[in-house]
Motif scaffolding. Structure first.
Motif, PDB file in Angstrom:
ATOM      1  N   TYR A  58       0.851  -1.185   0.000  1.00  0.00           N
ATOM      2  CA  TYR A  58       0.000   0.000   0.000  1.00  0.00           C
ATOM      3  C   TYR A  58       0.892   1.243   0.000  1.00  0.00           C
ATOM      4  N   THR A  59       0.281   2.363  -0.355  1.00  0.00           N
ATOM      5  CA  THR A  59       0.982   3.637  -0.382  1.00  0.00           C
ATOM      6  C   THR A  59       0.255   4.605   0.539  1.00  0.00           C
ATOM      7  N   VAL A  60       1.023   5.326   1.347  1.00  0.00           N
ATOM      8  CA  VAL A  60       0.455   6.337   2.240  1.00  0.00           C
ATOM      9  C   VAL A  60       1.163   7.652   1.933  1.00  0.00           C
ATOM     10  N   ARG A  70      -4.641  12.545   4.751  1.00  0.00           N
ATOM     11  CA  ARG A  70      -3.695  11.495   4.412  1.00  0.00           C
ATOM     12  C   ARG A  70      -4.428  10.549   3.459  1.00  0.00           C
ATOM     13  N   ILE A  72      -4.509   6.890   1.504  1.00  0.00           N
ATOM     14  CA  ILE A  72      -4.034   5.510   1.544  1.00  0.00           C
ATOM     15  C   ILE A  72      -4.546   4.833   0.281  1.00  0.00           C
ATOM     16  N   GLU A  73      -3.641   4.171  -0.438  1.00  0.00           N
ATOM     17  CA  GLU A  73      -3.995   3.554  -1.715  1.00  0.00           C
ATOM     18  C   GLU A  73      -3.390   2.154  -1.782  1.00  0.00           C
ATOM     19  N   HIS A 123      -3.813   7.122  15.008  1.00  0.00           N
ATOM     20  CA  HIS A 123      -3.328   7.808  13.811  1.00  0.00           C
ATOM     21  C   HIS A 123      -2.229   8.775  14.216  1.00  0.00           C
ATOM     22  N   ILE A 152      -7.583  -1.931   9.518  1.00  0.00           N
ATOM     23  CA  ILE A 152      -6.447  -1.118   9.071  1.00  0.00           C
ATOM     24  C   ILE A 152      -5.373  -1.241  10.136  1.00  0.00           C
ATOM     25  N   ILE A 154      -1.547  -0.238   9.566  1.00  0.00           N
ATOM     26  CA  ILE A 154      -0.479   0.118   8.627  1.00  0.00           C
ATOM     27  C   ILE A 154       0.575   0.985   9.295  1.00  0.00           C
ATOM     28  N   PHE A 156       3.879   3.628   8.184  1.00  0.00           N
ATOM     29  CA  PHE A 156       4.395   4.421   7.059  1.00  0.00           C
ATOM     30  C   PHE A 156       5.480   5.349   7.518  1.00  0.00           C
TER      31      PHE A 156
END
Length: 156
Positions: A58-60, A70, A72-73, A123, A152, A154, A156
Motif C-alpha cells: 500500500y501507499t500512504v 492522508r 491511503i492507496e 493515527h 487497518i 499500517i 508508514f
C-alpha cells in the motif's frame, strides 16, 4: 526340505523399541514450531463481496489536493481494483472518503451518503489503525460492493 530360522527375541524387541522412539522423536520435532511466534504483518484486510483480502502493499501520502488529508492507496486483484481512502492527518475519528476503483471506474462512499461504519482508533505520523464496514450502492440504492470485517493496521 524345511528351513528353520532362529529369531532372537531380544533383537526383535530392541528393533521395535528403537523404531517407536525414532518415530516419537520425529513427530515431536515436527510439532516444535507450534510454540514459535509469528510476526504480525501490517496491512489492510477485509472481505469484499465475501472474498477475503489481506493487502501488504500500500501507499500512504499526503493528499496532493489537500495536505490536511492522508491518502491511503492499495491496488489488488491483479491490478484490476484499487482501494483509496482519506483520513484527516493525525485525526482519530473516521474515514472521510472511501473509494473503490474497478477497471478504471470509480465508486465512492463518503461519510454523509452511504451505508458505512468506519473508525480510526490510532493515527500518528507513522501508524494508522482502525476498522471499517462499507457498502457502496448504485443509484437505485442497491449494493454493488460490500466491505466487511475491514481492519487497518499500517505503518508508514
Amino acid at each position: 526340505m524345511m528351513i528353520k530360522m532362529k529369531y532372537n527375541y531380544n533383537q526383535i524387541t530392541m528393533k521395535k523399541v528403537l523404531l517407536y522412539v525414532s518415530t516419537l522423536l520425529f513427530l515431536s520435532c515436527i510439532c516444535d514450531d507450534e510454540g514459535a511466534t509469528i510476526a504480525n504483518e501490517t496491512g489492510l484486510q477485509f472481505n469484499l463481496n465475501g472474498i477475503h483480502y489481506f493487502l501488504t502493499d500500500y501507499t500512504v501520502m499526503l493528499n496532493p489536493e489537500d495536505a490536511n488529508d492522508r491518502m491511503i492507496e492499495a491496488t489488488f486483484d491483479n491490478d484490476t481494483k484499487t482501494l483509496l481512502f482519506f483520513v484527516m492527518v493525525e485525526e482519530t475519528n473516521q474515514i472521510d472518503e472511501f473509494i473503490l476503483i474497478e477497471n478504471g471506474v470509480q465508486y465512492s462512499s463518503d461519510p454523509t451518503y452511504g451505508d458505512r461504519e468506519t473508525s480510526i482508533t490510532t493515527h500518528t505520523d507513522s501508524t494508522m489503525e482502525g476498522t471499517f464496514r462499507v457498502t457502496i450502492k448504485d443509484r437505485r440504492d442497491l449494493p454493488i460492493f460490500t466491505f466487511t470485517n475491514g481492519v487497518i493496521d499500517i505503518k508508514f
